[in-house]
Design an enzyme around this catalytic site. Structure first.
Site, short mmCIF file in Angstrom:
data_model
loop_
_atom_site.label_atom_id
_atom_site.label_comp_id
_atom_site.label_asym_id
_atom_site.label_seq_id
_atom_site.Cartn_x
_atom_site.Cartn_y
_atom_site.Cartn_z
N PHE A 1 0.87 -1.19 0.00
CA PHE A 1 0.00 0.00 0.00
C PHE A 1 0.90 1.23 0.00
O PHE A 1 1.70 1.42 0.90
CB PHE A 1 -0.93 0.04 1.22
CG PHE A 1 -1.87 1.21 1.17
CD1 PHE A 1 -3.03 1.15 0.40
CD2 PHE A 1 -1.57 2.40 1.83
CE1 PHE A 1 -3.88 2.24 0.31
CE2 PHE A 1 -2.43 3.49 1.74
CZ PHE A 1 -3.58 3.42 0.98
N ASP B 1 9.21 2.60 1.61
CA ASP B 1 8.05 3.31 2.12
C ASP B 1 8.00 3.07 3.62
O ASP B 1 7.61 2.00 4.08
CB ASP B 1 6.79 2.79 1.41
CG ASP B 1 5.51 3.44 1.94
OD1 ASP B 1 5.55 4.03 3.03
OD2 ASP B 1 4.47 3.33 1.25
N LYS C 1 2.62 9.81 8.27
CA LYS C 1 1.88 9.38 9.47
C LYS C 1 2.36 10.05 10.77
O LYS C 1 1.97 11.17 11.02
CB LYS C 1 1.87 7.85 9.55
CG LYS C 1 1.03 7.25 8.40
CD LYS C 1 0.29 5.99 8.75
CE LYS C 1 -0.92 5.81 7.85
NZ LYS C 1 -0.62 5.10 6.58
C1 LIG Z 1 -0.82 5.35 5.10
C2 LIG Z 1 0.18 4.88 4.15
C3 LIG Z 1 0.37 5.52 2.91
C4 LIG Z 1 -0.47 6.69 2.46
O1 LIG Z 1 -0.37 7.78 3.32
P1 LIG Z 1 -1.51 8.92 3.30
O2 LIG Z 1 -1.01 9.91 4.31
O3 LIG Z 1 -2.78 8.26 3.67
O4 LIG Z 1 -1.54 9.49 1.94
C5 LIG Z 1 1.38 5.05 2.09
N1 LIG Z 1 2.14 4.00 2.46
C6 LIG Z 1 1.98 3.37 3.63
C7 LIG Z 1 2.88 2.23 3.98
C8 LIG Z 1 0.98 3.76 4.51
O5 LIG Z 1 0.81 3.10 5.66
#
Ligand SMILES: *Cc1c(COP(=O)(O)O)cnc(C)c1O
Length: 403
Positions: free
Chosen positions: A145, A230, A259
């Site tokens: 994700f 990420d 986050k």
């Molecule tokens: C939450 C998340 C995203 C997206 O972040 P947003 O602030 O919701 O745009 C991308 N990668 C990972 C691993 C995430 O947990």
């Protein structure tokens, strides 16, 4: 606890309005929080909840940390917004802090995880472009994700999030997570970057197998492409280290953070090594709100407190306590198939769908996230020993009730 809590008139009214005016892409439960403190939340009926979601891993210091609130207030009174046509102290300090605490040399600040991923994709492509190399390929993994924009979605390996939004970016590929041979087959000299989460969060807490990140690093070096981690969910102490990849002693060329970075306010960052960061030359990228003074003040205070209060160690210790106590539950609760994760990023895989258990836990005063057959726990790093024990007790009742 068998009493069901009918929402109050206030909550009913809010929910009715929400159903009328909000895009129906969310299905939040029929309770609306009113205030929070540390790991606790209260709703409009003054019912108390242990919050083991932390707003999806954002509230590292829990709700309404007084020092973060003070930092926000004081910054708001001085300067709310400048945009990228001016520098401000907090923006510079946040970039410096991220450089000091990581492998990176240059930082681009934005407002969310998705935007940090867009910056990463763009920086990777541009890094090759300015060398006259037109490679543009992106390789990511199934179950990943990375966000909801079309760029981030194109490397998100979960079909449900893509449904109805085709076409995706060209030259993107998805391979099974943890499979070195599949990665080897996918990367070549047309690959600009491989993108990975050290622990896949959203799809159910899947930790990269031992040696996987190092093997992918070696493959990237072989074909001369960049490696992007990420760290949006795994970063800022969540796994007991500042960044998830530190457990594997593997460094990427680019890392994305968001986050918890903004201490509850919207803040994202793309952290890069010098040659990659340098590719974002004057005017090549930008954002109006990114690196907002108030978000930077909240984030800097959060980082300061995580360090001062030794919350990386705390995340590790409370995480071990959680793992041990949930493992003990398995003896009496065969529904539990596996417990996995690192620090305070934990997934409990069940033999059944997790949604009903999530709802029972909420009725019983504990908020957790459910993803298919996995219960995800992301408590704040300041969670106490007693709160962890209380949460496991509620989980036991919730899971036990499903047997
Ligand atoms: C939450 C998340 C995203 C997206 O972040 P947003 O602030 O919701 O745009 C991308 N990668 C990972 C691993 C995430 O947990």
């Amino acid at each position: 606890m068998d009493d069901t809590h009918a929402p109050t008139a206030v909550t009913e009214r809010l929910l009715a309005t929400a159903r009328r005016v909000m895009a129906p892409c969310y299905a939040p439960p029929a309770f609306i929080p009113k205030r929070g403190e540390g790991a606790l939340l209260w709703d409009h009926d003054d019912r108390r909840y242990l919050d083991f979601t932390s707003g999806i891993g954002v509230n590292a210091l829990g709700h309404a940390h007084p020092e973060v609130v003070a930092a926000i207030t004081s910054q708001a009174q001085r300067l709310l917004h400048t945009a990228n046509i001016l520098y401000h102290e907090g923006h510079i300090a946040m970039c410096e802090r991220l450089v000091d605490m990581s492998f990176g040399h240059q930082v681009f600040l934005c407002n969310s995880g998705t935007e940090a991923m867009e910056a990463a994709i763009k920086a990777a492509r541009r890094y090759f472009y300015i060398q006259g190399d037109r490679r543009a390929g992106l390789v990511a993994t199934h179950g990943s994700f990375h966000g909801r924009s079309l760029g981030a979605l194109s490397i998100t390996g979960q079909p449900t999030y893509r449904e109805g939004y085709a076409p995706m970016l060209p030259e993107t590929q998805l391979v099974p997570f943890g499979d070195v041979a599949a990665m080897r087959a996918a990367v070549d000299r047309s690959t600009a970057a491989v993108v990975l989460e050290p622990i896949q969060g959203n799809s159910g807490v899947h930790v990269a197998p031992l040696g996987y990140l190092a093997a992918v690093r070696a493959l990237c070096d072989e074909v001369g492409c960049l490696l992007v981690f990420d760290e949006i969910q795994t970063g800022i102490g969540r796994t007991g280290r500042w960044f998830g990849h530190e457990h594997d002693s593997v460094t990427p060329d680019i890392m994305t953070v968001a986050k918890a970075l903004g201490g509850g306010l919207p803040l994202g960052a793309m952290v890069a090594t010098e040659p990659v960061g340098a590719a974002l030359t004057l005017g090549s990228h930008g954002t109006t709100f990114g690196g907002n003074p108030v978000a930077c003040a909240a984030g800097l205070k959060t980082l300061e407190i995580i360090e001062r209060d030794r919350l990386l160690e705390a995340a590790d210790q409370r995480g071990q306590q959680l793992r041990t106590e949930i493992d003990a539950l398995r003896l009496t609760h065969p529904t539990i198939q596996e417990v996995r994760g690192r620090g305070l990023m934990i997934g409990i895989e069940l033999a059944c769908d997790a949604k009903a258990i999530r709802d029972r836990c909420r009725e019983d005063g504990l908020l957790v996230i459910s993803t298919k057959n996995v219960i995800r726990l992301l408590p704040p790093l300041i969670v106490s020993k007693a709160q962890v024990a209380e949460a496991v007790e509620i989980l036991g009742r919730g899971i036990g009730g499903m047997a």
